[in-house]
Design an enzyme around this catalytic site. Structure first.
Site, short mmCIF file in Angstrom:
data_model
loop_
_atom_site.label_atom_id
_atom_site.label_comp_id
_atom_site.label_asym_id
_atom_site.label_seq_id
_atom_site.Cartn_x
_atom_site.Cartn_y
_atom_site.Cartn_z
N ARG A 33 -38.50 76.48 -54.05
CA ARG A 33 -39.73 76.92 -54.72
C ARG A 33 -40.71 77.51 -53.70
O ARG A 33 -40.32 77.91 -52.62
CB ARG A 33 -40.32 75.73 -55.49
CG ARG A 33 -39.33 75.20 -56.54
CD ARG A 33 -39.88 74.05 -57.34
NE ARG A 33 -41.05 74.46 -58.10
CZ ARG A 33 -41.92 73.62 -58.66
NH1 ARG A 33 -41.73 72.31 -58.54
NH2 ARG A 33 -42.95 74.06 -59.33
N HIS A 60 -38.41 63.80 -55.70
CA HIS A 60 -38.89 64.99 -56.40
C HIS A 60 -37.89 65.39 -57.46
O HIS A 60 -36.67 65.35 -57.21
CB HIS A 60 -39.12 66.15 -55.44
CG HIS A 60 -40.16 65.82 -54.42
ND1 HIS A 60 -41.50 65.78 -54.73
CD2 HIS A 60 -40.06 65.45 -53.12
CE1 HIS A 60 -42.17 65.41 -53.65
NE2 HIS A 60 -41.33 65.20 -52.67
N ARG A 99 -44.87 69.67 -69.52
CA ARG A 99 -45.25 70.50 -68.37
C ARG A 99 -44.05 71.30 -67.87
O ARG A 99 -43.03 70.72 -67.49
CB ARG A 99 -45.72 69.55 -67.27
CG ARG A 99 -45.99 70.21 -65.95
CD ARG A 99 -46.09 69.17 -64.83
NE ARG A 99 -46.44 69.82 -63.60
CZ ARG A 99 -46.33 69.27 -62.40
NH1 ARG A 99 -45.86 68.03 -62.28
NH2 ARG A 99 -46.66 69.94 -61.33
N PRO A 152 -49.98 63.03 -59.57
CA PRO A 152 -50.71 63.92 -60.47
C PRO A 152 -49.82 64.84 -61.30
O PRO A 152 -48.82 65.36 -60.80
CB PRO A 152 -51.60 64.74 -59.54
CG PRO A 152 -50.99 64.61 -58.19
CD PRO A 152 -50.35 63.25 -58.16
N ASN A 153 -50.21 64.99 -62.54
CA ASN A 153 -49.59 65.89 -63.52
C ASN A 153 -48.24 65.39 -64.04
O ASN A 153 -47.67 65.98 -64.96
CB ASN A 153 -49.45 67.32 -62.97
CG ASN A 153 -50.79 67.90 -62.57
OD1 ASN A 153 -51.71 67.91 -63.40
ND2 ASN A 153 -50.93 68.35 -61.34
N GLU A 165 -39.22 58.61 -51.23
CA GLU A 165 -39.88 59.80 -51.78
C GLU A 165 -38.91 60.49 -52.74
O GLU A 165 -37.75 60.73 -52.37
CB GLU A 165 -40.23 60.75 -50.62
CG GLU A 165 -40.76 62.10 -51.08
CD GLU A 165 -40.99 63.06 -49.90
OE1 GLU A 165 -40.81 62.66 -48.72
OE2 GLU A 165 -41.34 64.23 -50.18
N TYR A 222 -39.16 71.00 -65.00
CA TYR A 222 -39.19 69.53 -65.00
C TYR A 222 -38.45 68.88 -66.17
O TYR A 222 -38.37 67.66 -66.24
CB TYR A 222 -40.65 69.04 -64.98
CG TYR A 222 -41.40 69.50 -63.74
CD1 TYR A 222 -41.04 69.04 -62.48
CD2 TYR A 222 -42.45 70.41 -63.83
CE1 TYR A 222 -41.71 69.45 -61.35
CE2 TYR A 222 -43.13 70.84 -62.70
CZ TYR A 222 -42.76 70.36 -61.46
OH TYR A 222 -43.42 70.78 -60.34
N ASN A 266 -43.04 59.51 -56.46
CA ASN A 266 -43.15 60.96 -56.61
C ASN A 266 -44.64 61.26 -56.56
O ASN A 266 -45.37 61.05 -57.54
CB ASN A 266 -42.55 61.44 -57.93
CG ASN A 266 -42.56 62.97 -58.03
OD1 ASN A 266 -43.24 63.64 -57.25
ND2 ASN A 266 -41.82 63.51 -58.98
N ALA A 307 -48.10 66.94 -56.20
CA ALA A 307 -48.66 67.89 -55.24
C ALA A 307 -49.30 67.21 -54.03
O ALA A 307 -49.44 67.84 -52.97
CB ALA A 307 -49.69 68.78 -55.93
C1 DQA Z 1 -42.75 67.55 -57.69
C2 DQA Z 1 -42.80 68.79 -56.81
C3 DQA Z 1 -44.23 69.07 -56.35
O1 DQA Z 1 -44.25 70.24 -55.55
C4 DQA Z 1 -45.11 69.30 -57.54
O2 DQA Z 1 -46.45 69.49 -57.14
C5 DQA Z 1 -45.02 68.21 -58.56
C6 DQA Z 1 -43.71 67.66 -58.86
C7 DQA Z 1 -41.34 67.31 -58.26
O3 DQA Z 1 -41.09 66.19 -58.71
O4 DQA Z 1 -40.50 68.22 -58.29
O5 DQA Z 1 -46.00 67.83 -59.19
O6 DQA Z 1 -43.09 66.41 -56.91
#
Ligand code: DQA
Length: 141
Positions: free
Chosen positions: A105, A98, A17, A9-10, A96, A22, A72, A75
């Site tokens: 954070r 990020h 964003r 998501p996102n 995994e 990011y 990835n 959240a």
């Molecule tokens: C994320 C870190 C997560 O905490 C966050 O909700 C994201 C992006 C990252 O790639 O740094 O959406 O996965």
């Protein structure tokens, strides 16, 4: 070799964003660079803002259809037992990733439900996290 990248998501909003966290590149631009750097690897890409769709994709591709999955989960990393179970359920190794260093954070980002099920974890290298995960599938000495 065929690798699937899944963004949760996102992450469709990369480039727009929170660029301070990011970066300002879209994922599609970065994906183009990865594909150009690794013409020998077929790199598939899937993004969804929906937990169940991500789980369906892991099921669909997790039994030998690809050699590895780079995930990835955004959240959902911090909330989803269902994603943990999906990764455990399939045969394909899942890494995994990020973009940000989640440990620098908010505290709610420090726990991952995915990490215990993942075959490896790459955190905090910006978009390069995806490339480092990709390299782990190809570079074995
Ligand atoms: C994320 C870190 C997560 O905490 C966050 O909700 C994201 C992006 C990252 O790639 O740094 O959406 O996965």
């Amino acid at each position: 070799m065929r690798i699937l990248i899944i963004n949760g998501p996102n992450l469709n909003l990369l480039g727009k964003r929170e660029p301070g966290i990011y970066g300002s590149s879209t994922f599609e631009d970065y994906l183009g660079k990865m594909r150009a750097a690794h013409p020998e690897i077929e790199i598939d890409y899937y993004q969804s803002n929906h937990e169940g769709c991500i789980i369906d994709k892991i099921h669909e591709m997790g039994f030998g259809q690809v050699d590895g999955i780079i995930l990835n989960a955004g959240a959902y990393t911090h909330t989803s037992v269902a994603l943990h179970d999906a990764i455990k359920a399939v045969k394909t190794p899942v890494i995994e990733v990020h973009i940000s260093n989640v440990h620098q954070r908010e505290e709610f980002r420090h726990h991952s439900f995915i990490s215990p099920a993942a075959s490896g974890i790459v955190i905090g290298f910006g978009l390069e996290s995806y490339h480092l995960a990709l390299l782990s599938f190809v570079s074995k000495i």
